[in-house]
Design an enzyme around this catalytic site. Sequence first.
Site, PDB file in Angstrom:
ATOM      1  N   SER A 196       2.615   4.239 -13.569  1.00  0.00           N
ATOM      2  CA  SER A 196       3.209   2.896 -13.540  1.00  0.00           C
ATOM      3  C   SER A 196       3.999   2.679 -14.823  1.00  0.00           C
ATOM      4  O   SER A 196       3.717   3.323 -15.851  1.00  0.00           O
ATOM      5  CB  SER A 196       2.102   1.836 -13.450  1.00  0.00           C
ATOM      6  OG  SER A 196       2.634   0.539 -13.649  1.00  0.00           O
ATOM      7  N   TYR A 226      -5.602  -2.680 -16.993  1.00  0.00           N
ATOM      8  CA  TYR A 226      -4.757  -1.975 -16.018  1.00  0.00           C
ATOM      9  C   TYR A 226      -3.803  -1.041 -16.761  1.00  0.00           C
ATOM     10  O   TYR A 226      -3.641   0.128 -16.377  1.00  0.00           O
ATOM     11  CB  TYR A 226      -3.977  -2.972 -15.146  1.00  0.00           C
ATOM     12  CG  TYR A 226      -3.063  -2.261 -14.147  1.00  0.00           C
ATOM     13  CD1 TYR A 226      -3.594  -1.485 -13.118  1.00  0.00           C
ATOM     14  CD2 TYR A 226      -1.668  -2.345 -14.250  1.00  0.00           C
ATOM     15  CE1 TYR A 226      -2.772  -0.817 -12.216  1.00  0.00           C
ATOM     16  CE2 TYR A 226      -0.840  -1.679 -13.358  1.00  0.00           C
ATOM     17  CZ  TYR A 226      -1.399  -0.912 -12.337  1.00  0.00           C
ATOM     18  OH  TYR A 226      -0.577  -0.241 -11.452  1.00  0.00           O
TER      19      TYR A 226
HETATM   20  P1  NDP Z   1      -1.360  -1.242  -2.174  1.00  0.00           P
HETATM   21  O1  NDP Z   1      -2.391  -2.251  -2.490  1.00  0.00           O
HETATM   22  O2  NDP Z   1      -0.377  -1.550  -1.103  1.00  0.00           O
HETATM   23  O3  NDP Z   1      -2.042   0.163  -1.820  1.00  0.00           O
HETATM   24  C1  NDP Z   1      -3.134   0.621  -2.553  1.00  0.00           C
HETATM   25  C2  NDP Z   1      -3.739   1.812  -1.803  1.00  0.00           C
HETATM   26  O4  NDP Z   1      -4.824   2.329  -2.594  1.00  0.00           O
HETATM   27  C3  NDP Z   1      -4.320   1.411  -0.461  1.00  0.00           C
HETATM   28  O5  NDP Z   1      -4.016   2.383   0.499  1.00  0.00           O
HETATM   29  C4  NDP Z   1      -5.798   1.360  -0.719  1.00  0.00           C
HETATM   30  O6  NDP Z   1      -6.521   1.742   0.445  1.00  0.00           O
HETATM   31  C5  NDP Z   1      -5.972   2.434  -1.791  1.00  0.00           C
HETATM   32  N1  NDP Z   1      -7.174   2.187  -2.562  1.00  0.00           N
HETATM   33  C6  NDP Z   1      -7.417   1.166  -3.418  1.00  0.00           C
HETATM   34  N2  NDP Z   1      -8.668   1.222  -3.872  1.00  0.00           N
HETATM   35  C7  NDP Z   1      -9.236   2.317  -3.304  1.00  0.00           C
HETATM   36  C8  NDP Z   1     -10.518   2.910  -3.362  1.00  0.00           C
HETATM   37  N3  NDP Z   1     -11.500   2.386  -4.116  1.00  0.00           N
HETATM   38  N4  NDP Z   1     -10.762   4.031  -2.643  1.00  0.00           N
HETATM   39  C9  NDP Z   1      -9.796   4.556  -1.867  1.00  0.00           C
HETATM   40  N5  NDP Z   1      -8.563   4.058  -1.760  1.00  0.00           N
HETATM   41  C10 NDP Z   1      -8.289   2.933  -2.463  1.00  0.00           C
HETATM   42  O7  NDP Z   1      -0.605  -0.967  -3.547  1.00  0.00           O
HETATM   43  P2  NDP Z   1       0.572   0.062  -3.944  1.00  0.00           P
HETATM   44  O8  NDP Z   1       1.013   0.855  -2.792  1.00  0.00           O
HETATM   45  O9  NDP Z   1       1.568  -0.718  -4.682  1.00  0.00           O
HETATM   46  O10 NDP Z   1      -0.205   0.956  -4.997  1.00  0.00           O
HETATM   47  C11 NDP Z   1      -0.286   2.356  -4.909  1.00  0.00           C
HETATM   48  C12 NDP Z   1      -0.291   2.938  -6.319  1.00  0.00           C
HETATM   49  O11 NDP Z   1       0.943   2.603  -6.957  1.00  0.00           O
HETATM   50  C13 NDP Z   1      -1.392   2.416  -7.226  1.00  0.00           C
HETATM   51  O12 NDP Z   1      -1.894   3.495  -7.986  1.00  0.00           O
HETATM   52  C14 NDP Z   1      -0.669   1.415  -8.121  1.00  0.00           C
HETATM   53  O13 NDP Z   1      -1.305   1.253  -9.343  1.00  0.00           O
HETATM   54  C15 NDP Z   1       0.673   2.103  -8.244  1.00  0.00           C
HETATM   55  N6  NDP Z   1       1.774   1.239  -8.653  1.00  0.00           N
HETATM   56  C16 NDP Z   1       2.132   0.155  -7.921  1.00  0.00           C
HETATM   57  C17 NDP Z   1       3.203  -0.635  -8.332  1.00  0.00           C
HETATM   58  C18 NDP Z   1       3.605  -1.896  -7.635  1.00  0.00           C
HETATM   59  O14 NDP Z   1       4.324  -2.708  -8.236  1.00  0.00           O
HETATM   60  N7  NDP Z   1       3.215  -2.103  -6.390  1.00  0.00           N
HETATM   61  C19 NDP Z   1       3.997  -0.269  -9.505  1.00  0.00           C
HETATM   62  C20 NDP Z   1       3.518   0.883 -10.205  1.00  0.00           C
HETATM   63  C21 NDP Z   1       2.470   1.629  -9.765  1.00  0.00           C
HETATM   64  P3  NDP Z   1      -7.832   0.994   1.001  1.00  0.00           P
HETATM   65  O15 NDP Z   1      -7.784  -0.428   0.521  1.00  0.00           O
HETATM   66  O16 NDP Z   1      -7.726   1.147   2.485  1.00  0.00           O
HETATM   67  O17 NDP Z   1      -8.959   1.755   0.422  1.00  0.00           O
HETATM   68  C1  8X3 Z   2       2.398  -2.107 -11.184  1.00  0.00           C
HETATM   69  C2  8X3 Z   2       3.569  -2.682 -11.899  1.00  0.00           C
HETATM   70  O1  8X3 Z   2       4.261  -4.292 -13.747  1.00  0.00           O
HETATM   71  O2  8X3 Z   2       2.497  -5.012 -12.253  1.00  0.00           O
HETATM   72  O3  8X3 Z   2       1.872  -1.014 -11.846  1.00  0.00           O
HETATM   73  O4  8X3 Z   2       2.068  -3.348 -13.904  1.00  0.00           O
HETATM   74  S1  8X3 Z   2       3.063  -3.882 -12.999  1.00  0.00           S
END
Ligand code: NDP
Ligand code: 8X3
Length: 252
Positions: free
Chosen positions: A139, A152
Amino acid sequence: MENKIALVTGATSGIGKACALTLAKLGYNIIATGRRADRLKELAAELPNEVEYLPLVFDVRDREKVLDILGALPEEWKAIDVLINNAGNAHGLDPIQNGSLDDWDAMMDINVKGLLYVSKAIIPGMTKRKSGIIINIGSIAGKEVYPNGNVYCGSKHAVDAITNGMRIDLNPFGLKVIAIHPGLVETEFSLVRFKGDEKRSESVYQGFEPLLAQDIADIVEFAVTRPPHVVIADVVVLPTAQASATIVNKEL
Ligand code: NDP
Ligand code: 8X3
């Protein structure tokens, strides 16, 4: 199975789901993981008929389950070519003095330790075959620290450091290790961070055009289609309206 195999954690929504669909479009057989079995079932209907699909339901925090399930993959699913460590979320956005221990545990246990457990299960096969691509979803929070992002940001800085360490240690085996560090992507991320508060979650993405999950999957597609001598090691990707973790040009 003649197709290559990709394992995507957190494929029930957002970036992970987009990556699973994109890799399937490229002809990879897909192992998709997450806690929500219904979502993994729905994903089956969206995948092209030509690819095989193995949904696996587990919480990446559950060390024994991760190692048991991934250690007992059916023979034809064992030779994983691409691992996408994507499962993760932010939980809360509080100053450090008010932070919740449960939120801190969740972020460290899922974003950091969960990534390690899955990697521990998959890396030995890759080193044995001297082949494989690991893509860790970091991220902008792993490159910068922003107000109230404390833990985070810590978890994503750990992902950044662990990815760099993996690239060094796995270098003798010819593995590619990649980090993709997105800025603001409109997914279920903020809904989770704000514990289901839809209004607060929506406000994060208002007044500018955020990244979409597919934008990250497009980078994954580019990364996995490079020739053998090329690794896209470290990518920061932001919406054009975002200049840093804290500077977003919003028109409200
Ligand atoms: P979502 O919430 O849409 O997706 C998160 C995914 O992670 C889901 O499929 C969820 O599946 C899974 N997950 C969460 N906790 C668990 C757990 N304990 N065990 C297994 N699976 C888990 O968010 P994003 O798609 O945005 O996030 C995906 C990644 O991208 C993360 O690592 C996030 O930190 C990173 N990210 C996101 C950004 C954003 O702005 N959205 C920016 C930068 C990075 P389920 O709940 O079914 O278990
Ligand atoms: C997700 C993006 O800016 O919320 O990792 O940290 S931010």
